[in-house]
Design a protein around this motif. Structure first.
Motif, PDB file in Angstrom:
ATOM      1  N   ALA A 134       0.833  -1.208   0.000  1.00  0.00           N
ATOM      2  CA  ALA A 134       0.000   0.000   0.000  1.00  0.00           C
ATOM      3  C   ALA A 134       0.867   1.257   0.000  1.00  0.00           C
ATOM      4  O   ALA A 134       0.579   2.231  -0.701  1.00  0.00           O
ATOM      5  CB  ALA A 134      -0.940  -0.009   1.207  1.00  0.00           C
ATOM      6  N   ALA A 135       1.937   1.239   0.778  1.00  0.00           N
ATOM      7  CA  ALA A 135       2.843   2.391   0.838  1.00  0.00           C
ATOM      8  C   ALA A 135       3.554   2.602  -0.496  1.00  0.00           C
ATOM      9  O   ALA A 135       3.757   3.742  -0.928  1.00  0.00           O
ATOM     10  CB  ALA A 135       3.855   2.208   1.964  1.00  0.00           C
ATOM     11  N   LYS A 136       3.918   1.517  -1.170  1.00  0.00           N
ATOM     12  CA  LYS A 136       4.533   1.635  -2.493  1.00  0.00           C
ATOM     13  C   LYS A 136       3.542   2.248  -3.479  1.00  0.00           C
ATOM     14  O   LYS A 136       3.904   3.124  -4.277  1.00  0.00           O
ATOM     15  CB  LYS A 136       4.980   0.266  -3.008  1.00  0.00           C
ATOM     16  N   ALA A 137       2.297   1.786  -3.449  1.00  0.00           N
ATOM     17  CA  ALA A 137       1.271   2.294  -4.355  1.00  0.00           C
ATOM     18  C   ALA A 137       0.997   3.781  -4.120  1.00  0.00           C
ATOM     19  O   ALA A 137       0.683   4.513  -5.063  1.00  0.00           O
ATOM     20  CB  ALA A 137      -0.017   1.483  -4.197  1.00  0.00           C
ATOM     21  N   LYS A 138       1.138   4.226  -2.878  1.00  0.00           N
ATOM     22  CA  LYS A 138       0.921   5.646  -2.538  1.00  0.00           C
ATOM     23  C   LYS A 138       2.154   6.502  -2.790  1.00  0.00           C
ATOM     24  O   LYS A 138       2.107   7.715  -2.633  1.00  0.00           O
ATOM     25  CB  LYS A 138       0.534   5.779  -1.066  1.00  0.00           C
ATOM     26  N   GLY A 139       3.268   5.878  -3.141  1.00  0.00           N
ATOM     27  CA  GLY A 139       4.490   6.632  -3.396  1.00  0.00           C
ATOM     28  C   GLY A 139       5.251   7.008  -2.142  1.00  0.00           C
ATOM     29  O   GLY A 139       6.090   7.901  -2.164  1.00  0.00           O
TER      30      GLY A 139
ATOM     31  N   PRO B 219       6.254  -2.237 -10.827  1.00  0.00           N
ATOM     32  CA  PRO B 219       5.168  -1.746 -11.678  1.00  0.00           C
ATOM     33  C   PRO B 219       5.342  -0.264 -12.023  1.00  0.00           C
ATOM     34  O   PRO B 219       5.931   0.500 -11.260  1.00  0.00           O
ATOM     35  CB  PRO B 219       3.915  -1.936 -10.816  1.00  0.00           C
ATOM     36  N   ALA B 220       4.803   0.129 -13.158  1.00  0.00           N
ATOM     37  CA  ALA B 220       4.834   1.532 -13.573  1.00  0.00           C
ATOM     38  C   ALA B 220       4.189   2.392 -12.485  1.00  0.00           C
ATOM     39  O   ALA B 220       3.200   1.997 -11.862  1.00  0.00           O
ATOM     40  CB  ALA B 220       4.093   1.706 -14.890  1.00  0.00           C
ATOM     41  N   GLY B 221       4.794   3.546 -12.253  1.00  0.00           N
ATOM     42  CA  GLY B 221       4.260   4.484 -11.279  1.00  0.00           C
ATOM     43  C   GLY B 221       4.864   4.369  -9.888  1.00  0.00           C
ATOM     44  O   GLY B 221       4.715   5.269  -9.073  1.00  0.00           O
ATOM     45  N   GLN B 222       5.554   3.263  -9.615  1.00  0.00           N
ATOM     46  CA  GLN B 222       6.197   3.121  -8.310  1.00  0.00           C
ATOM     47  C   GLN B 222       7.613   3.677  -8.369  1.00  0.00           C
ATOM     48  O   GLN B 222       8.171   3.888  -9.436  1.00  0.00           O
ATOM     49  CB  GLN B 222       6.168   1.664  -7.852  1.00  0.00           C
ATOM     50  N   PHE B 223       8.182   3.919  -7.182  1.00  0.00           N
ATOM     51  CA  PHE B 223       9.467   4.592  -7.095  1.00  0.00           C
ATOM     52  C   PHE B 223      10.634   3.638  -6.862  1.00  0.00           C
ATOM     53  O   PHE B 223      10.502   2.624  -6.195  1.00  0.00           O
ATOM     54  CB  PHE B 223       9.440   5.612  -5.950  1.00  0.00           C
ATOM     55  N   TYR B 224      11.778   4.055  -7.400  1.00  0.00           N
ATOM     56  CA  TYR B 224      13.050   3.375  -7.148  1.00  0.00           C
ATOM     57  C   TYR B 224      14.128   4.449  -7.044  1.00  0.00           C
ATOM     58  O   TYR B 224      13.969   5.578  -7.528  1.00  0.00           O
ATOM     59  CB  TYR B 224      13.378   2.350  -8.237  1.00  0.00           C
ATOM     60  N   LYS B 225      15.228   4.071  -6.417  1.00  0.00           N
ATOM     61  CA  LYS B 225      16.348   4.999  -6.239  1.00  0.00           C
ATOM     62  C   LYS B 225      17.614   4.334  -6.759  1.00  0.00           C
ATOM     63  O   LYS B 225      18.150   3.430  -6.126  1.00  0.00           O
ATOM     64  CB  LYS B 225      16.505   5.364  -4.768  1.00  0.00           C
ATOM     65  N   PRO B 226      18.112   4.770  -7.931  1.00  0.00           N
ATOM     66  CA  PRO B 226      19.328   4.172  -8.480  1.00  0.00           C
ATOM     67  C   PRO B 226      20.563   4.596  -7.682  1.00  0.00           C
ATOM     68  O   PRO B 226      20.514   5.554  -6.910  1.00  0.00           O
ATOM     69  CB  PRO B 226      19.374   4.723  -9.908  1.00  0.00           C
ATOM     70  N   VAL B 227      21.653   3.899  -7.916  1.00  0.00           N
ATOM     71  CA  VAL B 227      22.915   4.224  -7.240  1.00  0.00           C
ATOM     72  C   VAL B 227      23.272   5.677  -7.522  1.00  0.00           C
ATOM     73  O   VAL B 227      23.306   6.099  -8.675  1.00  0.00           O
ATOM     74  CB  VAL B 227      24.059   3.291  -7.730  1.00  0.00           C
ATOM     75  N   GLY B 228      23.518   6.426  -6.448  1.00  0.00           N
ATOM     76  CA  GLY B 228      23.922   7.823  -6.586  1.00  0.00           C
ATOM     77  C   GLY B 228      22.855   8.751  -7.121  1.00  0.00           C
ATOM     78  O   GLY B 228      23.129   9.907  -7.403  1.00  0.00           O
ATOM     79  N   GLY B 229      21.637   8.251  -7.255  1.00  0.00           N
ATOM     80  CA  GLY B 229      20.560   9.057  -7.832  1.00  0.00           C
ATOM     81  C   GLY B 229      19.523   9.484  -6.810  1.00  0.00           C
ATOM     82  O   GLY B 229      19.695   9.312  -5.601  1.00  0.00           O
ATOM     83  N   THR B 230      18.457  10.022  -7.309  1.00  0.00           N
ATOM     84  CA  THR B 230      17.335  10.439  -6.473  1.00  0.00           C
ATOM     85  C   THR B 230      16.136   9.560  -6.801  1.00  0.00           C
ATOM     86  O   THR B 230      16.141   8.803  -7.772  1.00  0.00           O
ATOM     87  CB  THR B 230      16.990  11.918  -6.737  1.00  0.00           C
ATOM     88  N   TRP B 231      15.115   9.650  -5.993  1.00  0.00           N
ATOM     89  CA  TRP B 231      13.918   8.847  -6.212  1.00  0.00           C
ATOM     90  C   TRP B 231      13.341   9.158  -7.591  1.00  0.00           C
ATOM     91  O   TRP B 231      13.205  10.314  -7.974  1.00  0.00           O
ATOM     92  CB  TRP B 231      12.876   9.125  -5.135  1.00  0.00           C
ATOM     93  N   THR B 232      13.025   8.085  -8.310  1.00  0.00           N
ATOM     94  CA  THR B 232      12.535   8.176  -9.672  1.00  0.00           C
ATOM     95  C   THR B 232      11.272   7.334  -9.788  1.00  0.00           C
ATOM     96  O   THR B 232      11.235   6.196  -9.310  1.00  0.00           O
ATOM     97  CB  THR B 232      13.598   7.641 -10.660  1.00  0.00           C
ATOM     98  N   ARG B 233      10.263   7.885 -10.452  1.00  0.00           N
ATOM     99  CA  ARG B 233       9.025   7.122 -10.689  1.00  0.00           C
ATOM    100  C   ARG B 233       9.207   6.298 -11.953  1.00  0.00           C
ATOM    101  O   ARG B 233       9.597   6.816 -12.994  1.00  0.00           O
ATOM    102  CB  ARG B 233       7.836   8.064 -10.832  1.00  0.00           C
ATOM    103  N   LYS B 234       8.931   5.009 -11.857  1.00  0.00           N
ATOM    104  CA  LYS B 234       9.088   4.130 -13.020  1.00  0.00           C
ATOM    105  C   LYS B 234       7.999   4.454 -14.040  1.00  0.00           C
ATOM    106  O   LYS B 234       6.826   4.519 -13.710  1.00  0.00           O
ATOM    107  CB  LYS B 234       9.011   2.661 -12.598  1.00  0.00           C
TER     108      LYS B 234
END
Length: 135
Positions: A51-56, A119-134
């Motif tokens: 649920a937290a992932k879906a809410k960003g 899934p599309a729309g969820q967030f990830y943080k690449p190495v050395g990067g900032t939070w990015t929405r897929k």
């Protein structure tokens, strides 16, 4: 303590079903959730994190752990993330001991798989990067 460790490891397994079938855990997943209480705790933590992932609010990080995209997570979400991350850490240590890689390398390899399957729309943080929405 042993029950809590089983819950944590099971939380990791079921938060990343792809890995349950991988070399990291193989057929151990069925042993980890052998009791109804463990399965219920696992389902609860997974539901909170999903649920937290879906809410960003929560996302996957390049190190193989969950992280907070925002600072607005409630206590239940923080506890669920902490439990799942502790379970992942245990699995990464076990993987390192069995395969000769570092726990960090095991986490990073897992992160690549998790982020690819995000899934599309969820967030990830690449190495050395900032939070990015897929996309």
């Amino acid at each position: 303590m042993f029950k809590r460790l089983l819950i944590l490891r099971a939380a990791f397994v079921f938060s990343a079903p792809l890995l349950a079938a991988s070399l990291i855990l193989g057929s151990v997943a069925s042993d980890l959730v052998s009791s109804p209480a463990v399965a219920a705790d696992l389902a609860s933590a997974k539901a909170v994190v999903d649920a937290a992932k879906a809410k960003g609010l929560v996302g996957e990080q390049a190190d193989g752990y969950l992280g907070f995209v925002t600072e607005t997570a409630d206590a239940a979400t923080k506890a669920a993330v902490e439990d799942i991350n502790a379970g992942r850490a245990a699995v990464y240590r076990d993987t390192a001991a069995k395969t000769g890689v570092s726990p960090e390398a095991a986490g990073e390899a897992t992160a690549k798989l998790l982020i690819d399957r995000l899934p599309a729309g969820q967030f990830y943080k690449p190495v050395g990067g900032t939070w990015t929405r897929k996309p």
